[in-house]
Design an enzyme around this catalytic site. Structure first.
Site, PDB file in Angstrom:
ATOM      1  N   ARG A  10       0.816  -1.215   0.000  1.00 41.61           N
ATOM      2  CA  ARG A  10       0.000   0.000   0.000  1.00 41.61           C
ATOM      3  C   ARG A  10       0.851   1.267   0.000  1.00 41.61           C
ATOM      4  O   ARG A  10       0.432   2.326  -0.454  1.00 41.61           O
ATOM      5  CB  ARG A  10      -0.936  -0.007   1.211  1.00 41.61           C
ATOM      6  CG  ARG A  10      -1.928   1.100   1.158  1.00 41.61           C
ATOM      7  CD  ARG A  10      -2.962   1.160   2.289  1.00 41.61           C
ATOM      8  NE  ARG A  10      -3.034   0.076   3.211  1.00 41.61           N
ATOM      9  CZ  ARG A  10      -2.537   0.092   4.458  1.00 41.61           C
ATOM     10  NH1 ARG A  10      -1.882   1.149   4.897  1.00 41.61           N
ATOM     11  NH2 ARG A  10      -2.664  -0.943   5.241  1.00 41.61           N
ATOM     12  N   TYR A  37     -15.498  21.937 -10.130  1.00 40.25           N
ATOM     13  CA  TYR A  37     -16.032  20.640 -10.598  1.00 40.25           C
ATOM     14  C   TYR A  37     -17.142  20.200  -9.641  1.00 40.25           C
ATOM     15  O   TYR A  37     -16.964  20.191  -8.429  1.00 40.25           O
ATOM     16  CB  TYR A  37     -14.863  19.649 -10.587  1.00 40.25           C
ATOM     17  CG  TYR A  37     -15.160  18.253 -11.033  1.00 40.25           C
ATOM     18  CD1 TYR A  37     -15.577  17.982 -12.332  1.00 40.25           C
ATOM     19  CD2 TYR A  37     -14.977  17.184 -10.164  1.00 40.25           C
ATOM     20  CE1 TYR A  37     -15.819  16.676 -12.743  1.00 40.25           C
ATOM     21  CE2 TYR A  37     -15.205  15.877 -10.567  1.00 40.25           C
ATOM     22  CZ  TYR A  37     -15.637  15.633 -11.856  1.00 40.25           C
ATOM     23  OH  TYR A  37     -15.865  14.340 -12.253  1.00 40.25           O
ATOM     24  N   ASP A  65      -7.077  22.440  -8.464  1.00 41.55           N
ATOM     25  CA  ASP A  65      -7.412  21.331  -9.358  1.00 41.55           C
ATOM     26  C   ASP A  65      -6.889  21.722 -10.736  1.00 41.55           C
ATOM     27  O   ASP A  65      -7.474  22.531 -11.440  1.00 41.55           O
ATOM     28  CB  ASP A  65      -8.931  21.095  -9.361  1.00 41.55           C
ATOM     29  CG  ASP A  65      -9.326  19.897 -10.235  1.00 41.55           C
ATOM     30  OD1 ASP A  65      -8.552  19.548 -11.153  1.00 41.55           O
ATOM     31  OD2 ASP A  65     -10.408  19.339 -10.000  1.00 41.55           O
ATOM     32  N   LYS A 109      -7.803  12.034 -16.969  1.00 44.31           N
ATOM     33  CA  LYS A 109      -7.976  12.857 -18.164  1.00 44.31           C
ATOM     34  C   LYS A 109      -6.687  12.830 -19.009  1.00 44.31           C
ATOM     35  O   LYS A 109      -6.407  11.832 -19.623  1.00 44.31           O
ATOM     36  CB  LYS A 109      -8.379  14.278 -17.753  1.00 44.31           C
ATOM     37  CG  LYS A 109      -9.571  14.309 -16.760  1.00 44.31           C
ATOM     38  CD  LYS A 109     -10.911  14.068 -17.419  1.00 44.31           C
ATOM     39  CE  LYS A 109     -12.050  13.771 -16.446  1.00 44.31           C
ATOM     40  NZ  LYS A 109     -12.330  14.763 -15.454  1.00 44.31           N
TER      41      LYS A 109
HETATM   42  C1  PLP Z   1     -12.884  14.562 -14.151  1.00 42.56           C
HETATM   43  C2  PLP Z   1     -12.484  15.603 -13.185  1.00 42.56           C
HETATM   44  C3  PLP Z   1     -12.279  15.290 -11.853  1.00 42.56           C
HETATM   45  C4  PLP Z   1     -12.560  13.918 -11.288  1.00 42.56           C
HETATM   46  O1  PLP Z   1     -11.768  12.920 -11.803  1.00 42.56           O
HETATM   47  P1  PLP Z   1     -12.231  11.394 -11.734  1.00 42.56           P
HETATM   48  O2  PLP Z   1     -10.995  10.659 -12.084  1.00 42.56           O
HETATM   49  O3  PLP Z   1     -13.343  11.231 -12.718  1.00 42.56           O
HETATM   50  O4  PLP Z   1     -12.683  11.100 -10.336  1.00 42.56           O
HETATM   51  C5  PLP Z   1     -11.860  16.292 -11.016  1.00 42.56           C
HETATM   52  N1  PLP Z   1     -11.665  17.545 -11.457  1.00 42.56           N
HETATM   53  C6  PLP Z   1     -11.864  17.891 -12.728  1.00 42.56           C
HETATM   54  C7  PLP Z   1     -11.631  19.285 -13.156  1.00 42.56           C
HETATM   55  C8  PLP Z   1     -12.285  16.939 -13.636  1.00 42.56           C
HETATM   56  O5  PLP Z   1     -12.502  17.279 -14.905  1.00 42.56           O
END
Ligand code: PLP
Length: 401
Positions: A63, A118, A190, A215
């Site tokens: 872990r 988000y 973020d 992403k």
């Molecule tokens: C998609 C996204 C997330 C969340 O990511 P996941 O891997 O789907 O949990 C967080 N912040 C932004 C800006 C996003 O586009």
């Protein structure tokens, strides 16, 4: 036989594009192979009782890390730049956000969050954090140094996102960070839209930089993954929270995130170029009211984007002139290369309708027409334009009915 040269031992101060290729590669430990093995492991054995008592050894427990996670963490650290003291790996972008917030907040604290955040982040703040006695105040993305008025004695953190991943407002992160640090609050960003390749947020006053690596880092729509990068001040609480919460990512996803990272620069360059070309093309369309893309010269966030970012990814939005729902649906049903789906950053183009009016609280969202978010993938840009043109033809036919 001479051992193969270790690419990661090349001289320092390399271009980020070179870092993406060379960092996190310990060729000799990989018996000469270019990529690390996918280590699946829970138990780590100790050779002697003395080693066991002293917890001696580079890896202690599955872990807490493996040679595969180490390779990805080193590569991400190189990408984040000199301010980065550590990178935590999480099973999704949302888990990176929730882990970071739980790491820095305690019952009775106050949190400031950008209104364009988000939506699942907002749900976490209004749900679990509220239940744990943490209060959230949302702020106007254009607030700048005006954020000072929202600070309370118990404000411990500010969460920003640049730009908002639906509405594309561009906050002034260095200005917000300067106020936050004067007030002894940490700044969390973020950074999913730009990635550290186009926005070194830790160099701009951010303490904790988050990625939905699902992403662009993954880049192929085939993993769920998150990363938490922190500076020296924030890393101790982040690494502690990761341990206490038991957060870890699966080995296959770690490997795929690292593989995606190797081609991030070339993919982003293509997303940027095609994205801008289509954004400019859309701005000339008679059906379009406005394109929301901070790299366009007339965008309200352009000056900040130009100052703080070195590039733009392939995600932006468009406001259509007022039209009936069936016209928008005809557009969506007609385009073939633009799939309808939410998670972006892969090689393929996407489109979704969205509506921020449902959840904004600090600002009013009044775009003036139906809104679509586009992700421009790696298809040929002329094919994408032809697909969009067919969509607009169906849109106009349905609107005329
Ligand atoms: C998609 C996204 C997330 C969340 O990511 P996941 O891997 O789907 O949990 C967080 N912040 C932004 C800006 C996003 O586009």
């Amino acid at each position: 036989m001479k051992p193969p040269k270790d690419a990661s031992s090349a001289s320092k101060s390399l271009d980020p594009r070179t870092e993406l290729v060379t960092s996190g590669r310990d060729t000799m430990a990989q018996k000469g192979f270019v990529n690390p093995p996918i280590v699946r492991g829970s138990t780590v054995l100790y050779p002697t009782a003395e080693d066991l008592h002293a917890h001696r050894g580079e890896f202690q427990y599955g872990r807490h890390g493996t040679p595969t996670t180490k390779a990805l963490q080193e590569a991400l650290m190189a990408l984040e730049g000199p301010q980065c003291a550590g990178v935590g790996l999480t099973p999704s972008g949302v888990s990176a956000i929730s882990t970071a917030l739980l790491a820095v907040l305690a019952a009775g604290d106050h949190l400031l969050v950008i209104d364009s955040v988000y939506r699942p982040t907002r749900n976490f703040c209004d749900g679990l954090l509220k239940r744990f006695g943490i209060e959230t105040t949302y702020f106007d993305p254009s607030i700048g140094v005006g954020i000072e008025a929202l600070f309370k004695a118990n404000t411990k953190a500010v969460l920003v996102e640049a730009p908002g991943s639906q509405s594309f407002e561009m906050p002034d992160i260095p200005a917000i960070a300067a106020v936050a640090h004067r007030k002894n609050a940490l700044v969390i960003d973020d950074n999913t839209w730009a990635t550290p390749f186009f926005h070194r947020s830790l160099d701009q006053g951010v303490d904790i930089s988050l990625q939905a690596a699902t992403k662009y880092i993954g880049g192929h729509s085939d993993i769920m993954f998150g990363t938490i990068s922190a500076n020296a001040q924030a890393w101790p609480v982040i690494s502690e929270a990761i341990r206490l919460l038991g957060v870890c990512a699966g080995p296959d996803d770690v490997f795929l995130a690292l593989r995606g990272l190797r081609t991030l620069a070339v993919r982003l360059a293509h997303h940027q170029q095609s994205g801008l070309e289509i954004a400019r093309w859309l701005a000339e369309r008679p059906e379009v009211l406005r394109v929301l893309h901070p790299a366009l010269e007339d965008d309200p966030g352009h000056a900040i984007w130009k100052r703080d970012f070195t590039g733009a990814s392939g995600l932006f939005s468009v406001v259509l002139k007022p039209a009936p729902q069936q016209a928008v649906d005809a557009f969506l049903d007609t385009v073939k290369l633009f799939g309808m789906g939410y998670s972006w950053g892969g090689y393929e183009s996407l489109v979704i309708p969205f509506d921020c009016t449902e959840y904004r609280s600090a600002t009013k969202w009044n775009p003036g027409g139906p809104t679509l978010r586009l992700h421009i993938g790696l298809e040929h840009v002329e094919d994408l334009k032809a697909d969009l043109a067919a969509g607009f033809a169906a849109f106009n036919a349905a609107a005329a009915k």
